[in-house]
Design a protein around this motif. Structure first.
Motif, PDB file in Angstrom:
ATOM      1  N   TYR A  22       0.219   8.362   1.333  1.00 26.78           N
ATOM      2  CA  TYR A  22      -0.839   7.549   1.226  1.00 26.78           C
ATOM      3  C   TYR A  22      -2.125   8.561   1.009  1.00 26.78           C
ATOM      4  CZ  TYR A  22      -5.324   4.715   1.913  1.00 26.78           C
ATOM      5  OH  TYR A  22      -6.727   4.368   1.863  1.00 26.78           O
ATOM      6  N   GLN A  23      -2.195   9.634   1.775  1.00 29.75           N
ATOM      7  CA  GLN A  23      -3.072  10.635   1.589  1.00 29.75           C
ATOM      8  C   GLN A  23      -3.025  11.270   0.262  1.00 29.75           C
ATOM      9  OE1 GLN A  23      -2.462  12.684   5.128  1.00 29.75           O
ATOM     10  NE2 GLN A  23      -3.963  12.239   6.082  1.00 29.75           N
ATOM     11  N   ASP A  24      -1.708  11.611  -0.049  1.00 31.19           N
ATOM     12  CA  ASP A  24      -1.346  12.213  -1.424  1.00 31.19           C
ATOM     13  C   ASP A  24      -1.911  11.659  -2.577  1.00 31.19           C
ATOM     14  OD1 ASP A  24      -0.292  14.536  -2.491  1.00 31.19           O
ATOM     15  OD2 ASP A  24       1.840  13.698  -2.215  1.00 31.19           O
ATOM     16  N   ILE A  25      -1.592  10.147  -2.788  1.00 28.21           N
ATOM     17  CA  ILE A  25      -1.794   9.571  -3.753  1.00 28.21           C
ATOM     18  C   ILE A  25      -3.444   9.512  -3.785  1.00 28.21           C
ATOM     19  CG2 ILE A  25      -1.899   7.160  -4.879  1.00 28.21           C
ATOM     20  CD1 ILE A  25       0.859   7.043  -3.211  1.00 28.21           C
ATOM     21  N   VAL A  26      -4.157   8.928  -2.864  1.00 25.47           N
ATOM     22  CA  VAL A  26      -5.608   9.133  -2.771  1.00 25.47           C
ATOM     23  C   VAL A  26      -6.197  10.504  -3.464  1.00 25.47           C
ATOM     24  CG1 VAL A  26      -7.661   9.128  -1.408  1.00 25.47           C
ATOM     25  CG2 VAL A  26      -5.790   7.413  -1.011  1.00 25.47           C
ATOM     26  N   GLN A  27      -5.552  11.356  -2.918  1.00 23.93           N
ATOM     27  CA  GLN A  27      -6.211  12.740  -3.506  1.00 23.93           C
ATOM     28  C   GLN A  27      -5.972  12.855  -4.848  1.00 23.93           C
ATOM     29  OE1 GLN A  27      -8.095  15.094  -1.997  1.00 23.93           O
ATOM     30  NE2 GLN A  27      -8.135  16.222  -3.819  1.00 23.93           N
ATOM     31  N   HIS A  28      -4.571  12.622  -5.491  1.00 27.50           N
ATOM     32  CA  HIS A  28      -4.433  13.051  -6.710  1.00 27.50           C
ATOM     33  C   HIS A  28      -4.517  12.019  -7.738  1.00 27.50           C
ATOM     34  CE1 HIS A  28      -2.828  17.134  -5.784  1.00 27.50           C
ATOM     35  NE2 HIS A  28      -2.453  16.611  -4.515  1.00 27.50           N
ATOM     36  N   TRP A  54      -2.765  13.357 -11.651  1.00 26.50           N
ATOM     37  CA  TRP A  54      -1.229  13.012 -11.992  1.00 26.50           C
ATOM     38  C   TRP A  54      -1.201  12.169 -12.898  1.00 26.50           C
ATOM     39  CZ3 TRP A  54       0.668  11.212  -6.615  1.00 26.50           C
ATOM     40  CH2 TRP A  54       0.906  12.226  -5.477  1.00 26.50           C
ATOM     41  N   PRO A  55      -0.110  11.966 -13.803  1.00 26.47           N
ATOM     42  CA  PRO A  55      -0.258  11.412 -15.354  1.00 26.47           C
ATOM     43  C   PRO A  55       0.074   9.663 -14.631  1.00 26.47           C
ATOM     44  CG  PRO A  55       1.893  12.287 -14.603  1.00 26.47           C
ATOM     45  CD  PRO A  55       0.788  13.059 -13.764  1.00 26.47           C
ATOM     46  N   GLU A  56      -0.341   9.033 -15.389  1.00 29.69           N
ATOM     47  CA  GLU A  56      -0.422   7.541 -15.236  1.00 29.69           C
ATOM     48  C   GLU A  56       0.874   6.900 -14.787  1.00 29.69           C
ATOM     49  OE1 GLU A  56      -3.166   6.113 -15.196  1.00 29.69           O
ATOM     50  OE2 GLU A  56      -4.398   7.073 -16.598  1.00 29.69           O
ATOM     51  N   GLU A  57       1.920   7.429 -15.351  1.00 26.53           N
ATOM     52  CA  GLU A  57       3.302   6.979 -14.852  1.00 26.53           C
ATOM     53  C   GLU A  57       3.840   7.690 -13.958  1.00 26.53           C
ATOM     54  OE1 GLU A  57       3.717   9.826 -18.432  1.00 26.53           O
ATOM     55  OE2 GLU A  57       2.251   8.355 -17.722  1.00 26.53           O
ATOM     56  N   TRP A  58       3.177   8.529 -13.167  1.00 29.32           N
ATOM     57  CA  TRP A  58       3.646   9.403 -12.010  1.00 29.32           C
ATOM     58  C   TRP A  58       4.808   8.596 -11.160  1.00 29.32           C
ATOM     59  CZ3 TRP A  58       3.298   8.360  -6.854  1.00 29.32           C
ATOM     60  CH2 TRP A  58       2.439   7.275  -6.379  1.00 29.32           C
ATOM     61  N   ILE A  59       4.600   7.389 -10.718  1.00 34.98           N
ATOM     62  CA  ILE A  59       5.166   6.737  -9.842  1.00 34.98           C
ATOM     63  C   ILE A  59       6.805   6.757 -10.165  1.00 34.98           C
ATOM     64  CG2 ILE A  59       4.905   4.495 -10.974  1.00 34.98           C
ATOM     65  CD1 ILE A  59       5.651   4.950  -7.261  1.00 34.98           C
ATOM     66  N   PHE A  60       6.944   6.695 -11.543  1.00 33.59           N
ATOM     67  CA  PHE A  60       8.505   6.501 -11.940  1.00 33.59           C
ATOM     68  C   PHE A  60       9.432   7.805 -11.794  1.00 33.59           C
ATOM     69  CE2 PHE A  60       5.919   3.485 -14.400  1.00 33.59           C
ATOM     70  CZ  PHE A  60       6.580   2.131 -14.158  1.00 33.59           C
ATOM     71  N   ASP A  61       8.631   8.781 -11.448  1.00 29.83           N
ATOM     72  CA  ASP A  61       9.326  10.252 -11.443  1.00 29.83           C
ATOM     73  C   ASP A  61       9.194  10.672 -10.067  1.00 29.83           C
ATOM     74  OD1 ASP A  61      10.375  10.423 -14.313  1.00 29.83           O
ATOM     75  OD2 ASP A  61       8.230  11.163 -14.631  1.00 29.83           O
TER      76      ASP A  61
END
Length: 364
Positions: free
Chosen positions: A46-52, A59-66
């Motif tokens: 959660y902290q990671d995602i908020v920061q980046h 992070w790129p828009e499609e970061w979740i898929f990788d």
């Protein structure tokens, strides 16, 4: 990931988290506070995602898929769950966008043998889940009437447009599950939760609720010891594997003829098979029927002086025809002969092996 997939899910088309912040969307599927951070300055995803994605947006828009923490590149089941969640009414409220997205996704998924299908609705907005193409039963479960004992229930349509039923007579002779069927199918845990509410046992120990439900299901088998061995063997799986496996539901109405057999001319009943011995409602709309066949399925009623009976090819043909209809409708049908279910260790092992292989066949 297929060509065009990432581009379609970019913000200018249909961003994967829809109207929700990325963290809110992912929290519907994952515990972000339990997943680790990839940034040494933080401890949780959660902290990671908020920061980046919020603070720095680096992070790129499609970061979740990788991202390996979410396993979308390694698990069909996880990817399909995320894709179905993208269409949820809490995520997207524009019907046109949902229609456009479901068309695109199914156009991609078809190459891998999957599709997203509607399994429920929330305030008339569709809820989707994945299934294998060609597998499962089309349509949604509307009425589950089971554990029948004694005279058949008297059923009326209180709303023919919505196919809403009410049992008006012999209510005590059957059970009617009246909750929507979850996309994951009907588990023992879900059935026991429904039973606890129905019987006023909310807050009672889980084992007490399960025992009460099991006794009621067992009652529906009457003096049929062969079917009882099936139910008993499967019940031991609840103890060994936990309550989140599919429930084995006995004596389920498939068809319903309001008249008794005596009302019809001999051998002229319009519905030959009204109840299934057992039914399992699995994920992806898979419905498994298990039948325990005694001699009444393939011989005459008349017993000869030598104790034998003549084979009845018509009865066997009727049974085979009913099986064909079920299979063409998408049901899986498995039959056990009477000899398969005699008392003994061999029968227990035979049933355990069958249920193990069935679970493996439908493993996510």
């Amino acid at each position: 990931m297929p060509t065009g997939y990432r581009e379609f899910l970019a913000p200018s088309y249909a961003f994967w988290s829809g109207a929700l912040p990325e963290t809110d969307f992912l929290a519907r599927l994952y515990d972000l506070d339990e997943l680790p951070s990839h940034d040494p300055r933080y401890t949780t995803a959660y902290q990671d995602i908020v920061q980046h994605r919020v603070m720095n947006d680096d992070w790129p828009e499609e970061w979740i898929f990788d991202d390996p923490r979410f396993g979308l590149a390694d698990s069909d089941d996880r990817l399909l769950r995320l894709l179905a969640e993208m269409l949820h009414p809490a995520v997207r409220t524009d019907p046109a966008e949902v229609a456009r997205l479901i068309g695109f996704l199914n156009g991609v998924l078809v190459h891998d043998g999957y599709e997203l299908v509607q399994v429920d609705d929330i305030s008339s907005a569709p809820v989707f889940a994945s299934q294998r193409i060609g597998g499962g039963v089309r349509g949604t479960m509307k009425n589950l009437i089971f554990a029948a004992i004694g005279p058949k229930p008297e059923i009326v349509l209180i709303d023919a447009v919505n196919n809403d039923l009410r049992i008006t007579g012999n209510v005590q002779n059957c059970l009617m599950y009246d909750r929507p069927l979850p996309a994951r199918g009907l588990t023992w845990a879900a059935l026991a939760d429904w039973w606890a509410e129905r019987e006023g046992m909310a807050g009672a120990p889980v084992r007490e609720v399960s025992s009460s439900l099991y006794r009621r299901l067992d009652q529906s088998l009457g003096v049929n010891d062969a079917e009882r061995r099936v139910l008993r063997t499967y019940a031991e799986r609840y103890l060994r594997l936990g309550p989140d496996i599919p429930a084995l539901i006995p004596q389920v109405y498939l068809h319903y003829d309001p008249h008794t057999r005596s009302h019809h001319p001999p051998d002229a009943a319009p519905l030959l098979r009204q109840r299934m011995d057992f039914l399992m409602l699995l994920p992806h709309r898979v419905r498994v029927v298990i039948e325990c066949d005694g001699v009444q399925h393939y011989v005459d009623d008349e017993v000869l002086p030598n104790g034998r009976r003549y084979a009845n090819s018509r009865r066997y043909a009727e049974m085979a025809a009913e099986d064909r209809e079920l299979r063409l409708a998408g049901y899986e049908v498995y039959r056990f002969g009477g000899v398969d279910l005699v008392e003994g260790l061999a029968t227990t092992r035979r049933l355990e092996d069958f249920f193990d292989r069935l679970a493996h066949r439908h493993a996510a």
